[in-house]
Design an enzyme around this catalytic site. Structure first.
Site, PDB file in Angstrom:
ATOM      1  N   CYS A  43      19.666   5.829  18.976  1.00 11.16           N
ATOM      2  CA  CYS A  43      19.733   6.527  18.317  1.00 11.16           C
ATOM      3  C   CYS A  43      18.243   5.591  16.791  1.00 11.16           C
ATOM      4  O   CYS A  43      17.363   6.230  16.155  1.00 11.16           O
ATOM      5  CB  CYS A  43      20.799   7.058  17.371  1.00 11.16           C
ATOM      6  SG  CYS A  43      21.835   6.780  16.545  1.00 11.16           S
ATOM      7  N   HIS A  70      26.077  14.103  13.520  1.00 13.52           N
ATOM      8  CA  HIS A  70      24.892  13.779  13.695  1.00 13.52           C
ATOM      9  C   HIS A  70      24.021  15.063  14.749  1.00 13.52           C
ATOM     10  O   HIS A  70      23.673  14.441  15.599  1.00 13.52           O
ATOM     11  CB  HIS A  70      23.617  12.602  13.669  1.00 13.52           C
ATOM     12  CG  HIS A  70      22.950  11.712  13.386  1.00 13.52           C
ATOM     13  ND1 HIS A  70      22.078  12.275  12.861  1.00 13.52           N
ATOM     14  CD2 HIS A  70      22.629  10.656  13.494  1.00 13.52           C
ATOM     15  CE1 HIS A  70      20.998  12.145  11.774  1.00 13.52           C
ATOM     16  NE2 HIS A  70      21.269  11.289  13.190  1.00 13.52           N
ATOM     17  N   ARG A  95      22.112  14.065   3.648  1.00 15.05           N
ATOM     18  CA  ARG A  95      22.832  13.228   4.757  1.00 15.05           C
ATOM     19  C   ARG A  95      23.534  12.842   3.817  1.00 15.05           C
ATOM     20  O   ARG A  95      23.791  12.301   2.434  1.00 15.05           O
ATOM     21  CB  ARG A  95      21.647  12.340   4.362  1.00 15.05           C
ATOM     22  CG  ARG A  95      22.367  11.350   5.338  1.00 15.05           C
ATOM     23  CD  ARG A  95      20.760  10.023   6.007  1.00 15.05           C
ATOM     24  NE  ARG A  95      21.001  10.179   7.335  1.00 15.05           N
ATOM     25  CZ  ARG A  95      20.834   9.850   8.415  1.00 15.05           C
ATOM     26  NH1 ARG A  95      19.848   8.380   7.538  1.00 15.05           N
ATOM     27  NH2 ARG A  95      19.738  10.019   9.242  1.00 15.05           N
ATOM     28  N   ARG A 137      12.737  13.714  17.688  1.00 19.34           N
ATOM     29  CA  ARG A 137      13.332  13.952  16.252  1.00 19.34           C
ATOM     30  C   ARG A 137      12.736  15.484  15.258  1.00 19.34           C
ATOM     31  O   ARG A 137      13.003  16.015  15.401  1.00 19.34           O
ATOM     32  CB  ARG A 137      13.244  12.911  14.860  1.00 19.34           C
ATOM     33  CG  ARG A 137      14.908  11.602  15.114  1.00 19.34           C
ATOM     34  CD  ARG A 137      15.683  12.422  15.515  1.00 19.34           C
ATOM     35  NE  ARG A 137      16.581  13.011  14.117  1.00 19.34           N
ATOM     36  CZ  ARG A 137      16.353  12.190  13.131  1.00 19.34           C
ATOM     37  NH1 ARG A 137      17.279  10.787  13.454  1.00 19.34           N
ATOM     38  NH2 ARG A 137      17.455  12.887  12.134  1.00 19.34           N
ATOM     39  N   GLN A 173      20.591  14.612  15.470  1.00 19.26           N
ATOM     40  CA  GLN A 173      19.930  13.279  16.540  1.00 19.26           C
ATOM     41  C   GLN A 173      20.054  13.369  17.918  1.00 19.26           C
ATOM     42  O   GLN A 173      19.269  13.785  18.635  1.00 19.26           O
ATOM     43  CB  GLN A 173      20.757  12.473  16.387  1.00 19.26           C
ATOM     44  CG  GLN A 173      20.506  10.665  17.398  1.00 19.26           C
ATOM     45  CD  GLN A 173      18.835  10.677  16.941  1.00 19.26           C
ATOM     46  OE1 GLN A 173      18.672   9.338  15.771  1.00 19.26           O
ATOM     47  NE2 GLN A 173      18.156  10.082  18.062  1.00 19.26           N
ATOM     48  N   ASP A 225      25.212   2.676  19.972  1.00 18.64           N
ATOM     49  CA  ASP A 225      24.708   3.484  18.597  1.00 18.64           C
ATOM     50  C   ASP A 225      25.333   1.707  17.830  1.00 18.64           C
ATOM     51  O   ASP A 225      26.399   1.000  18.511  1.00 18.64           O
ATOM     52  CB  ASP A 225      25.545   4.483  18.184  1.00 18.64           C
ATOM     53  CG  ASP A 225      25.105   4.644  16.602  1.00 18.64           C
ATOM     54  OD1 ASP A 225      24.091   3.254  16.118  1.00 18.64           O
ATOM     55  OD2 ASP A 225      25.349   5.316  16.258  1.00 18.64           O
TER      56      ASP A 225
HETATM   57  N1   CP Z   1      18.605   7.999  13.659  1.00 16.87           N
HETATM   58  C1   CP Z   1      18.274   8.166  12.852  1.00 16.87           C
HETATM   59  O1   CP Z   1      18.779   8.825  12.055  1.00 16.87           O
HETATM   60  O2   CP Z   1      17.788   6.761  11.490  1.00 16.87           O
HETATM   61  P1   CP Z   1      17.885   7.330  10.094  1.00 16.87           P
HETATM   62  O3   CP Z   1      18.612   7.214   9.871  1.00 16.87           O
HETATM   63  O4   CP Z   1      16.561   6.112   9.683  1.00 16.87           O
HETATM   64  O5   CP Z   1      17.218   8.324   9.848  1.00 16.87           O
HETATM   65  N1  NVA Z   2      26.128   6.101  13.682  1.00 16.00           N
HETATM   66  C1  NVA Z   2      25.265   4.973  12.667  1.00 16.00           C
HETATM   67  C2  NVA Z   2      23.817   5.993  12.539  1.00 16.00           C
HETATM   68  C3  NVA Z   2      22.248   5.820  12.174  1.00 16.00           C
HETATM   69  C4  NVA Z   2      21.437   7.022  12.136  1.00 16.00           C
HETATM   70  C5  NVA Z   2      25.710   5.573  10.896  1.00 16.00           C
HETATM   71  O1  NVA Z   2      25.610   6.493  10.293  1.00 16.00           O
HETATM   72  O2  NVA Z   2      25.076   4.673  10.230  1.00 16.00           O
END
Ligand code: CP
Ligand code: NVA
Length: 313
Positions: free
Chosen positions: A266, A136, A109, A294, A139, A226
């Site tokens: 999400c 993502h 990440r 997930r 997701q 989101d």
């Molecule tokens: N939806 C999602 O990716 O959640 P987290 O940021 O908690 O991993």
């Molecule tokens: N768009 C958000 C998604 C978090 C799961 C971010 O990138 O922070």
């Protein structure tokens, strides 16, 4: 008792750094596998015995981190977590080539897509994007699994995304359109999906891009939103709060959707900003099904990236 796993299809691409690393045919196979993994988790409990994952997290996470740890563990393998920026203490190319010698795969990440891409460049083991600024993809796999569970064959459904044209919206666009779902998106001016990303959807995809949330959700079967400020954009939070006024998903917006429409997010959600508490807690909301999936979708992904058609026990 030992049973033989059906030979698991491997992704042709060695990594999953972006949605299009899985072909449309592979996406269908992955979702079929995710459904089977969910129904018969015990069949797969040794499928990745002895395999290991390095989880590299530059940003916070609840769902992604917990579900990747559990997924590999429930498939017989194990995970090691490392938090912090990648490529600061030592060059990224050295990080990648250290991990190469120890683990079977890397889940990352990152703040930028370039970091995931560079890990994939330097590591010989598969690299999975666990969220970057652009995509993502994990997701979106869980989201497509959730839509298939709820509606069956998703062809012809309409998914409306209301809010920021961000990483989650980009991945949803590419996955939903490749499953034959009509995609509409309403964003404020200045926050649209990048046109090059819209251009990656199949030529036959039905896509509507608008600034009008009511128009976007007209007849929709899925309303998705989101956060307005993603991780890494916190310095823009006040400006974004003003720009997204009128883009909240609430009961009034649902009036324009199909009667059977569901709500997806999400998570984490900011109640009172992009969505009301009432919508989050309503019977339309499938947000915790998404979160559960997930786990199953990522198991399917890991099986298609790491397994060699081993037998199960
Ligand atoms: N939806 C999602 O990716 O959640 P987290 O940021 O908690 O991993
Ligand atoms: N768009 C958000 C998604 C978090 C799961 C971010 O990138 O922070």
């Amino acid at each position: 008792m030992t049973a033989t796993l059906p030979r698991l299809q491997r992704l042709a691409h060695p990594d999953f750094t972006r949605d299009l690393d899985a072909t449309t045919e592979e996406l269908h196979a992955l979702l079929d596998l995710a459904a089977d993994v969910k129904s018969h988790p015990d069949h797969y409990k040794a499928a990745l015995a002895g395999k290991s994952l390095a989880l590299l997290f530059e940003k916070p996470s609840l769902r992604t981190r917990v579900t990747f740890e559990l997924a590999i563990q429930q498939l017989g393998g194990f995970a090691i977590l490392n938090e912090g920026r990648i490529g600061i203490r030592e060059p990224l190319k050295d990080v990648a080539r250290n991990l190469d010698r120890w683990v079977s795969g890397i889940v990352a990440r990152t703040y930028t897509q370039k970091t995931v891409d560079d890990l994939a460049l330097w590591a010989s083991v598969p690299v999975v994007n666990a969220l970057s600024d652009l995509w993502h993809p994990c997701q979106a796999l869980a989201d497509m699994q959730t839509i298939r569970e709820h509606f069956g064959d998703p062809r012809g459904l309409k998914l409306a995304f209301v809010g920021d044209g961000n990483n989650v919206a980009s991945s949803l666009l590419l996955n939903s359109t490749r499953l034959g779902i009509r995609f509409s998106i309403a964003t404020p001016n200045g926050y649209a999906l990048p046109s090059d990303i819209v251009g990656m959807a199949p030529a036959t995809a039905e896509i509507v891009v608008t600034n009008d949330p009511a128009a976007a959700v007209q007849g929709a079967h899925v309303i998705y939103t989101d956060v307005w400020t993603s991780m890494g954009e916190e310095h823009e939070a006040a400006e974004r709060l003003a720009a997204f006024k009128g883009f909240q998903v609430n009961d009034e917006l649902f009036v324009h959707a199909a009667p059977e429409a569901i709500f997806m997010h999400c998570l984490p959600a900011h109640r009172g900003e992009e969505v009301t508490d009432a919508v989050m807690e309503s019977s339309r909301s499938v947000v915790f099904d998404e979160a559960e999936n997930r786990l199953h979708a990522q198991k399917a992904l890991l099986l298609m990236l790491l397994s060699g058609g081993e037998s199960r026990s």
